[in-house]
Write a protein that holds these residues in place. Structure first.
Motif, short mmCIF file in Angstrom:
data_model
loop_
_atom_site.label_atom_id
_atom_site.label_comp_id
_atom_site.label_asym_id
_atom_site.label_seq_id
_atom_site.Cartn_x
_atom_site.Cartn_y
_atom_site.Cartn_z
N PRO A 7 -3.45 3.52 -3.99
CA PRO A 7 -4.21 3.32 -5.24
C PRO A 7 -3.41 2.56 -6.30
O PRO A 7 -3.99 1.79 -7.08
CB PRO A 7 -4.50 4.75 -5.71
N MET A 8 -2.10 2.74 -6.33
CA MET A 8 -1.30 2.03 -7.34
C MET A 8 -1.26 0.53 -7.04
O MET A 8 -1.21 -0.29 -7.97
CB MET A 8 0.14 2.59 -7.38
N ASN A 9 -1.27 0.17 -5.76
CA ASN A 9 -1.33 -1.25 -5.43
C ASN A 9 -2.68 -1.83 -5.84
O ASN A 9 -2.77 -2.96 -6.30
CB ASN A 9 -1.12 -1.46 -3.93
N PHE A 10 -3.69 -1.02 -5.67
CA PHE A 10 -5.03 -1.42 -6.07
C PHE A 10 -5.12 -1.60 -7.57
O PHE A 10 -5.72 -2.54 -8.07
CB PHE A 10 -6.00 -0.31 -5.65
N TYR A 46 -12.29 6.21 -2.88
CA TYR A 46 -12.75 4.88 -2.45
C TYR A 46 -11.57 3.96 -2.12
O TYR A 46 -11.75 2.85 -1.62
CB TYR A 46 -13.58 4.20 -3.55
N SER A 47 -10.41 4.44 -2.45
CA SER A 47 -9.24 3.58 -2.31
C SER A 47 -9.04 3.10 -0.87
O SER A 47 -8.93 1.91 -0.63
CB SER A 47 -7.99 4.33 -2.78
N VAL A 48 -9.02 4.04 0.07
CA VAL A 48 -8.69 3.66 1.45
C VAL A 48 -9.69 2.66 2.03
O VAL A 48 -9.30 1.59 2.50
CB VAL A 48 -8.48 4.89 2.34
N PRO A 49 -11.01 2.95 1.98
CA PRO A 49 -11.93 1.96 2.58
C PRO A 49 -11.95 0.61 1.88
O PRO A 49 -11.98 -0.43 2.53
CB PRO A 49 -13.30 2.64 2.51
N TYR A 84 -10.83 11.73 3.48
CA TYR A 84 -11.07 10.77 4.56
C TYR A 84 -12.54 10.78 4.91
O TYR A 84 -13.31 11.62 4.43
CB TYR A 84 -10.22 11.13 5.77
N MET A 85 -12.93 9.84 5.73
CA MET A 85 -14.32 9.79 6.16
C MET A 85 -14.43 10.42 7.54
O MET A 85 -13.69 10.03 8.45
CB MET A 85 -14.80 8.35 6.19
N GLY A 134 0.84 -1.20 0.00
CA GLY A 134 0.00 0.00 0.00
C GLY A 134 0.87 1.25 0.00
O GLY A 134 0.38 2.37 0.14
N GLY A 135 2.15 1.04 -0.12
CA GLY A 135 3.09 2.16 -0.08
C GLY A 135 4.32 1.82 0.74
O GLY A 135 5.14 2.68 1.04
N SER A 136 4.45 0.56 1.08
CA SER A 136 5.47 0.13 2.03
C SER A 136 6.91 0.26 1.54
O SER A 136 7.84 0.13 2.34
CB SER A 136 5.23 -1.32 2.46
N ILE A 137 7.10 0.49 0.25
CA ILE A 137 8.43 0.86 -0.23
C ILE A 137 8.51 2.38 -0.36
O ILE A 137 9.46 3.03 0.09
CB ILE A 137 8.74 0.21 -1.60
#
Lengths: 529, 482
Positions: A468-471, A335-338, A290-291, A194-197
């Protein structure tokens, strides 16, 4: 020879090939550097943090000195005999401790795997070995990669940011990012779900590349969310990232999602520059969405310093002849995060089911009444808090009765988000982007404890621009773009389309070369001073 | 006592006879191997290992789908079925849930009395097997050799109405699987496993009764017995005024009893979702076409053709299509022989299948070839040998693998048609049997058969019996005047 550890992998490899230095010599200096800056390694036997601990990096869980020395010697011997060697011959590298290494402990920074020595190497470890790189240690991470600050590791002391040891290094590849930033090897291999690199790379002022899903084999790497896990390098230069990617990319029959797409000579490609490239900017990546407490979408601004860096990057790209396309609509980013939350939790929960205290790793020493009691106690003792959280949310969301409510809906959102990328990058489409330029994170590295602080949106949503890129399964590279007002590094992300790593690396490289003499690049991390 | 209608649906697990496992390169068949010796990081579920789908599994599953007249999903998906058990090392089973390779279809077959039955299929899906668990006292032993072995699970509609129909369905399914060459289908070796859903309802009631699932029925006989026990149990419950509860029941074949495992209330939630490590299974038109072209004629169709085109009686056609090798052996022999298919059928059923049964082997393992059989029948037709010799010749050819004509020559089995030799023997026999001779001449002419038998015995069957009879008659009558 003077300090070799601050050189890039490309420079190190050249010196070794030209016999100006030996691989063993470089390894020794690297290990010396670890000794100097790293402090004690992460361990399960951790008692409490000492004052000294607070000023060290603690990137490593284990050093594989014997293994490394043997490899370095063989490289030196072959070079001495005039035999051919791989592109990374003699270059020391570290690897996030989720890569299975034959006969060498692999922990995923979790107690549940304590003592486990895999009987096999991951594909990428094999490829790095074929490239004659020298693996000299395994670095810390968030437990099972669950986190963005490295604080969830079971192996303490936790990794600290070499720029300011009161700050987190980011995560989950925090050990990789910190090691590279502190000159403990020019290359570290990380993973990015999800961004871990990219997030820790941005937080520590290094380059972090998340390739296209399917570009690099995942075989032998302990998974987080299997539909999104990507593997890639963290390095101090864009060229090094390009160099490493060429060695580790490619189809692997053992990983069904790898594509039979030819591997570019990324290093050569860099020289092509950005002239004529179409670089897009999207307002959906210039704010945090965010929500709120009522479940409504709300937004918050990102760090204004970052906005200024974006502006500057845009003007640099314009000067270099790129075409900037503004207002690229990426409306489904929100919508990416949820939905990312749902899918990753469900996959993670399932991936964690194999750790039962029976076959390997930690097994309870308490008396058990039956098999399920053994599972219960071993897992209870072996998994950390964050892992349990993810297991529980995954278990909850994956219930059959909720299939449509959560998983089904999240999968559709994933499709919509993917459409955003298709629209932006489609070569026949309206925007025809080569690169989408975004901040890597909404802010610089935060202090310890920050990710769980309730009032800090920037910290909670540190992976907003990367997940979003992982998605979508598309590539992204984070590269340093300057320092914030407190002297902490900031990163920008060049995101691209499927298997277009060459283009994003070209963009990152162009910026790097255009700013190579700027003052901020001369500022060194705290631990190197 | 009210009359009840029985409704049965079967879930079968079919082990495909691929060379390697479903998702790794370990060999699929571990029969006889020591526990946990045929495993790798993939099938033993080690962290980081990834599955890669075996194309042979997909091909064999596709063949079964076609044979069952199922609709093929040209794109199907693998899903994870999550549950924790010691013999499932990854904590989930890779299977196909909502988009399996085959949907619908049916199997037509005939009961022994010729009554046709159609059992409709709900779906066919590919999945991996779990390991084996064995309890030894307090200790649970796990063998992971079976982990990752490819299976097709085939679920029928509730279309069977007696234990006999269920057993016959399984017999026909086993025949079909072997016929198609996609499974050894040996129930004792668990290549073919069966769970049965059984319910009863009063005759005339539209709504189905609550069903109970019987697990672990591992032979055709056990299917028959277990289902009948369960039907009796349910009738007894209903007659006693009790409700049938939805149970899962285990069949203990040693104790011959049904044992309740769990109630439906505790049924697991398997939390299916797409297996992210595998791409969708996409079947191209070309692949489908090539599999279709390679499909053999199916048992029922061949049986019908043997009746209509080859003119065999229904009984013969059924016996000769019990398995594919038998039917192919027969058809080839009939083709070489070229006339009177029924004659070949008789030789096939009486002699060739006799050897198969005696030796407990398959037709494929015989040394005798279809053209050998045709040759033997011809040798009998030409009276080179008599029928009895012909029958023993079938054995001799099968034992030696030699050509029938050559064997006849080598062993001197040919009929003696030289009058003088037969006459010599006949005279000897008649001379040594004055009592029988007197009776014969006294009018008991049926004794001629006894005389022929004596000659045949003396000559060890090599005499042409017709010739011997003629000579005997002349010898016997020649002495009449004395």
């Amino acid at each position: 020879m003077s300090d070799l550890t601050s050189l890039t992998a490309l420079e190190q490899a050249k010196l070794i090939r030209e016999k100006q230095i030996s691989a063993v010599e470089l390894l020794d200096q690297t290990l010396e550097q670890v000794k100097r800056v790293d402090g004690r390694p992460g361990s399960l036997d951790f008692d409490h943090e000492t004052e000294e601990d607070k000023h060290k990096v603690h990137a490593f869980i284990i050093l594989t000195e014997e293994h490394a020395r043997e490899k370095a010697r063989s490289v030196d011997e072959r070079i001495a005999k005039g035999k051919s060697v791989g592109a990374l011959a003699g270059v020391p590298y570290s690897v996030k401790d989720v890569y299975c290494t034959k006969g060498i402990q692999t922990t995923a920074a979790s107690k549940i795997l304590s003592g486990w020595k895999p009987p096999y190497d991951s594909t990428v470890i094999e490829k790095m070995d074929q490239a004659d790189a020298v693996m000299f240690g395994k670095v810390n991470l968030d437990e099972f990669t669950f986190g963005g600050s490295n604080e969830t590791t079971a192996f303490k002391p936790t990794v600290r940011n070499p720029w300011n040891t009161d700050r987190v290094p980011g995560g989950s590849s925090g050990g990789s990012a910190a090691a590279v930033a502190a000159n403990e090897g020019a290359i570290s291999l990380g993973t990015d779900t999800g961004g871990s690199i990219r997030e820790p790379a941005a937080f520590t002022g290094v380059v972090g590349l998340k390739p296209t899903y399917g570009r690099v084999s995942r075989y032998g790497v302990i998974p987080f969310a299997s539909s999104m896990d990507s593997l890639g390098p963290l390095t101090r230069s864009v060229s090094d990232a390009a160099l490493v990617l060429r060695e580790i990319a490619g189809f692997d029959p053992r990983d069904s999602v790898t594509g039979k797409v030819s591997v570019d000579n990324y290093l050569e490609e860099l020289k092509k520059g950005v002239k004529g490239m179409r670089i897009g900017i999207s307002q959906d990546y210039m704010q945090i969405t965010y929500m709120d407490d009522n479940g409504e979408y709300a937004s918050a601004p990102i760090d204004p310093v970052l906005l200024a860096k974006m502006e500057k990057a845009i003007s640099i790209y314009k000067e270099l002849g790129a075409e900037i396309i503004e207002d690229i609509p990426m409306p489904n980013t929100k919508y990416s995060v949820p939905s990312y939350f749902v899918i990753t939790r469900i996959e993670a929960y399932s991936n964690l089911q194999r750790y039962d205290g029976l076959k390997y790793g930690h097994s309870t020493s308490r008396p058990v009444t039956d098999m399920y009691d053994l599972y219960y106690k071993s897992r209870g003792e072996g998994f950390g808090y964050q892992t349990k959280l993810r297991l529980l949310t995954g278990l909850f969301a994956s219930q059959e009765k909720f299939y449509e409510k959560y998983y089904g809906r999240a999968m559709r959102a994933r499709g919509m988000l993917r459409n955003d990328f298709d629209n932006a990058f489609n070569p026949q489409g309206k925007y025809r982007l080569d690169v989408l330029l975004t901040p890597s994170t909404p802010s610089a590295a935060f202090p310890f404890g920050g990710a769980t602080a309730k009032d800090s949106l920037k910290m909670q949503f540190a992976d907003q621009f990367t997940s979003p890129m992982n998605f979508a399964g598309t590539p992204g590279v984070s590269f340093p773009c300057g320092l914030d007002n407190e002297g902490m590094p900031l990163g920008l992300q060049a995101a691209g389309y499927d298997y277009c790593e060459s283009k994003i690396l070209r963009a990152a490289y162009a910026f790097e070369q255009a700013t190579i003499d700027e003052d901020w690049r001369k500022v060194k991390p705290m631990v190197l001073k | 006592m009210a009359e009840y209608e029985v409704t049965i649906g079967l879930e079968t697990h079919i082990q495909l006879n691929t060379i390697t496992k479903a998702f790794c390169s370990c060999k699929a068949d571990s029969w006889g191997d020591a526990p946990n010796t045929n495993i790798c990081p993939v099938c033993s579920g080690l962290p980081g290992a990834l599955p890669a789908a075996n194309k042979a599994m997909v091909e064999k599953a596709l063949i079964l789908c076609l044979a069952m007249n199922a609709d093929i999903n040209m794109t199907s998906f693998f899903d994870r079925k999550n549950y924790l058990y010691a013999d499932l090392p990854a904590g989930y089973q890779i299977t196909q849930n909502d988009k399996p390779i085959g949907i619908g279809g049916y199997l037509d077959f005939q009961m022994d009395d010729g009554r046709p039955v159609r059992v409709r299929i709900d779906n066919l899906h590919m999945e991996e097997d779990a390991g084996k668990t064995r309890n030894e006292g307090d200790i649970r032993l796990i063998d992971m050799n079976r982990c990752g072995v490819p299976l097709v699970e085939m679920v029928t509609q509730p279309d069977m109405h007696s234990a006999d129909e269920a057993a016959t369905y399984l017999i026909k399914l086993r025949q079909l699987l072997r016929w198609l060459g996609i499974s050894e289908a040996n129930m004792e070796k668990a290549h073919l496993r069966c769970d049965a859903n059984v319910s009863i309802r009063p005759k005339g009631q539209v709504k189905l009764g609550k069903k109970c699932e019987i697990k672990n029925i591992n032979s055709i006989e056990a299917v028959r017995t277990a289902i009948n026990y369960e039907i009796q149990r349910q009738i007894k419950e209903v007659e006693a005024g009790n409700e049938i509860e939805q149970w899962t029941i285990e069949w203990d074949n040693d104790a011959l009893e049904l044992r309740k495992m769990r109630s439906k209330e505790t049924a697991a939630d398997y939390r299916y979702f797409r297996e992210p490590n595998l791409m969708p299974v996409v079947i191209s038109e070309e692949f489908l076409q090539s599999v279709k072209e390679g499909m053999p004629e199916l048992p029922l169709a061949r049986q019908k053709r043997f009746e209509t085109e080859l003119g065999l009686p229904a009984y013969d056609a059924s016996i000769l299509t019990a398995d594919r090798e038998t039917s192919e052996f027969f058809e080839e022999a009939a083709k070489v022989y070229g006339e009177d298919n029924k004659r070949v059928s008789n030789w096939m059923m009486n002699e060739v299948l006799r050897i198969v049964n005696e030796k407990g082997i398959g037709v494929a393992e015989l040394k005798i070839t279809p053209s050998n059989l045709a040759d033997i029948i011809r040798l009998v037709d030409k009276k080179t040998i008599n029928t009895t010799t012909g029958k023993t010749l079938v054995d001799k050819v099968n034992d030696s693998g030699k050509d029938p004509a050559a064997l006849v020559k080598e062993l001197g089995l040919g009929l003696v048609s030289d009058d003088s030799i037969i006459r010599e023997v006949c005279e000897k026999i008649v001379a040594n049997s004055p009592k029988e001779k007197a009776l014969y001449l006294g009018g008991k002419e049926t004794l001629i058969g006894w005389f022929v038998g004596q000659v045949m015995r003396e000559m060890r069957g090599k005499a042409d019996p017709e010739l011997a009879k003629t000579i005997l008659e002349s010898v016997l009558k020649a002495g009449e005047g004395n």
